[in-house]
Design a protein around this motif. Structure first.
Motif, mmCIF file in Angstrom:
data_model
loop_
_atom_site.group_PDB
_atom_site.id
_atom_site.type_symbol
_atom_site.label_atom_id
_atom_site.label_comp_id
_atom_site.label_asym_id
_atom_site.label_seq_id
_atom_site.Cartn_x
_atom_site.Cartn_y
_atom_site.Cartn_z
ATOM 1 N N ASP A 1 0.814 -1.216 0.000
ATOM 2 C CA ASP A 1 0.000 0.000 0.000
ATOM 3 C C ASP A 1 0.847 1.265 0.000
ATOM 4 O O ASP A 1 0.295 2.371 0.011
ATOM 5 N N LEU A 2 2.141 1.119 0.009
ATOM 6 C CA LEU A 2 3.012 2.283 0.204
ATOM 7 C C LEU A 2 3.917 2.495 -1.002
ATOM 8 O O LEU A 2 4.713 1.617 -1.353
ATOM 9 N N GLY A 3 3.801 3.664 -1.635
ATOM 10 C CA GLY A 3 4.716 4.015 -2.709
ATOM 11 C C GLY A 3 6.140 4.068 -2.197
ATOM 12 O O GLY A 3 6.389 4.429 -1.048
ATOM 13 N N SER B 1 10.534 4.655 -3.298
ATOM 14 C CA SER B 1 11.587 4.924 -4.263
ATOM 15 C C SER B 1 12.082 3.579 -4.787
ATOM 16 O O SER B 1 12.033 2.561 -4.077
ATOM 17 N N LEU C 1 14.409 4.207 -15.115
ATOM 18 C CA LEU C 1 13.149 3.869 -15.758
ATOM 19 C C LEU C 1 13.396 3.606 -17.246
ATOM 20 O O LEU C 1 13.969 4.455 -17.943
ATOM 21 N N VAL D 1 10.007 6.635 -8.815
ATOM 22 C CA VAL D 1 9.092 6.166 -7.773
ATOM 23 C C VAL D 1 8.382 4.906 -8.271
ATOM 24 O O VAL D 1 8.080 4.792 -9.461
ATOM 25 N N ASN E 1 5.033 3.290 -7.520
ATOM 26 C CA ASN E 1 3.785 3.464 -6.777
ATOM 27 C C ASN E 1 2.938 2.187 -6.775
ATOM 28 O O ASN E 1 3.069 1.341 -7.671
ATOM 29 N N PRO E 2 2.056 2.020 -5.786
ATOM 30 C CA PRO E 2 1.267 0.788 -5.689
ATOM 31 C C PRO E 2 0.451 0.512 -6.956
ATOM 32 O O PRO E 2 -0.195 1.408 -7.493
ATOM 33 N N GLY E 3 0.530 -0.726 -7.420
ATOM 34 C CA GLY E 3 -0.348 -1.176 -8.488
ATOM 35 C C GLY E 3 0.055 -0.767 -9.889
ATOM 36 O O GLY E 3 -0.649 -1.091 -10.845
ATOM 37 N N LEU E 4 1.153 -0.053 -10.040
ATOM 38 C CA LEU E 4 1.550 0.460 -11.352
ATOM 39 C C LEU E 4 2.784 -0.295 -11.848
ATOM 40 O O LEU E 4 3.880 -0.089 -11.339
ATOM 41 N N PRO E 5 2.618 -1.187 -12.849
ATOM 42 C CA PRO E 5 3.792 -1.917 -13.355
ATOM 43 C C PRO E 5 4.841 -0.941 -13.887
ATOM 44 O O PRO E 5 4.508 -0.009 -14.624
ATOM 45 N N ARG F 1 6.594 -5.547 12.163
ATOM 46 C CA ARG F 1 6.632 -4.250 12.846
ATOM 47 C C ARG F 1 8.000 -4.075 13.484
ATOM 48 O O ARG F 1 8.500 -4.959 14.166
ATOM 49 N N SER G 1 9.689 3.351 14.468
ATOM 50 C CA SER G 1 8.293 3.147 14.121
ATOM 51 C C SER G 1 8.178 2.668 12.681
ATOM 52 O O SER G 1 9.024 2.943 11.843
ATOM 53 N N GLY G 2 7.109 1.951 12.401
ATOM 54 C CA GLY G 2 6.859 1.514 11.045
ATOM 55 C C GLY G 2 7.140 0.042 10.836
ATOM 56 O O GLY G 2 7.278 -0.728 11.776
#
Lengths: 196, 194
Positions: free
Chosen positions: B95-97, B99, B124, B133, B135-139, B170, B175-176
């Motif tokens: 769920d997290l974009g 680098s 690229l 970057v 990003n989620p879901g983008l091949p 976790r 954190s994270g």
């Protein structure tokens, strides 16, 4: 071996009670003490509408236009994508020190980062502002087309930040992506100074 | 009453329930138990049209080649070195974009004889943006670049590129989430020179 006396039974009960209190305290500490995320959360201010300037401690920002596009181009670059571009035009000015703007898009729990693809015009790359001197530019976010139909797309949030956000101000602007028409192509330009 | 007699008086159910309760109390703050079933000790191979579906990234290794030209137009490799480029399609399924640098430990061409080539650059393939970057879901089609000694890999060599998956955990230190990587596949590609 002697049988246990009422006194020793009492002390055993007291020991069990003290133990139970310790365990309950440990559970309470684990459950109720705020997490690091909570204790260092940023102060979030909302940009209520287009063309409305909102200030944080470190910067001021105004969203002037929001578009979706299949393709984005600058005079030097053509940004094709197998997804879709969200183009957010803004006017930004740092207030305390020289700084650049950064941001991201949040749809439900999914986080989309600003694109670094265009060399010239993306807010993330293009301009570093000086205090009190606003400039206008575009922030680009590349995402899959399916994101426009996903849960939360009607209340997607663009978050604007400058550097470290812990215990500092961030701005948020909510967009209904389901209401935005997707244009074939959008041309953006290098960030430019605008009148304060 | 002797200790043995006292122990005998403890019901069987208590012998089972108390240790289970104590174990649960210990496991709870540590995130509980996670068990896995061993499916196979074989590391599967992936052809250039096959995708490794991971928990953080889907990976498809298309091709690998040697060249003196940096895909983003930067300078040539140092004398005695050459660029090894691995082209891969990556889809961020978290769920997290991120680098592209987050991919550093997910596609690893091994040095023949042991070790790996270390730090890589990400370009690229479509417009030669460096460190894009993901990003989620983008091949996203990436050229992953390693500067390696000239004699480490020769044209015609079969390179068994390691592909990693990972599981989230976790973090206790900060954190994270941290991701624990594990080898999940290999992509054998015949390297040529371009």
């Amino acid at each position: 071996m002697s049988a246990s006396t009422p006194g020793s039974r009492l002390s055993r009960r007291a020991a069990v009670l003290v133990g139970a209190v310790f365990i309950a305290t440990a559970i309470a500490v684990a459950v109720f003490v705020p997490s690091e995320e909570q204790t260092t959360a940023p102060y979030v201010s909302v940009i209520p509408a287009l063309d409305t300037t909102v200030e944080t401690r470190e910067f001021s920002l105004e969203v002037t236009r929001v578009r979706l596009a299949d393709r984005v181009q600058t005079p030097e670059w053509l940004g094709d994508t197998n997804g879709v571009w969200l183009v957010v035009d803004i006017v930004f000015a740092p207030r305390l020190a020289t700084a650049g703007i950064d941001g991201m898009l949040r749809i439900d729990d999914r986080i989309y980062l600003t694109s670094r693809r265009p060399d010239t015009a993306a807010v993330d790359q293009g301009a570093i502002g000086d205090p009190g001197l606003p400039w206008a530019g575009s922030m680009l976010i590349e995402m899959p087309v399916s994101a426009l139909r996903s849960s939360g797309a009607d209340a997607a949030v663009v978050q604007f930040t400058v550097g470290e956000t812990r215990l500092d101000g961030v701005l948020e602007y909510t967009i209904d992506l389901t209401e935005l028409a997707t244009q074939d192509s959008v041309t953006i330009f290098e960030p430019e100074r605008v009148a304060p | 009453m002797t200790l043995r007699a006292r122990l005998r008086r403890i019901p069987l159910l208590a012998w089972i329930a108390v240790p289970l309760a104590l174990a649960a109390l210990v496991a709870w703050p540590l995130g509980g138990w996670d068990t896995v079933t061993l499916v196979s000790r074989e590391v599967p191979g992936f052809a250039s049209n096959q995708t490794l579906h991971g928990h953080r990234f889907d990976l498809r290794v298309d091709d690998a080649w040697l060249t003196d030209e940096h895909p983003a137009g930067y300078g040539a490799p140092e004398d005695g070195n050459v660029f090894l480029i691995v082209r891969a399609e990556v889809t961020n399924v978290s769920d997290l974009g991120e680098s592209a640098s987050a991919l550093e430990d997910y596609i690893v061409p091994p040095v023949p004889g042991g070790g790996d080539f270390g730090t890589s650059q990400f370009v690229l393939a479509t417009d030669h943006t460096t460190l894009p970057v993901v990003n989620p879901g983008l091949p996203t089609l990436l050229d992953i670049l390693y500067e390696i000694p000239d004699d480490a890999v020769a044209p015609g060599d079969d390179l068994a590129i390691e592909m990693y998956d990972s599981l989230p955990r976790r973090s206790f230190v900060y954190s994270g989430i941290v991701w624990d990587e594990f080898l999940a596949g290999t992509a054998v590609r015949t390297v040529d020179r371009r």
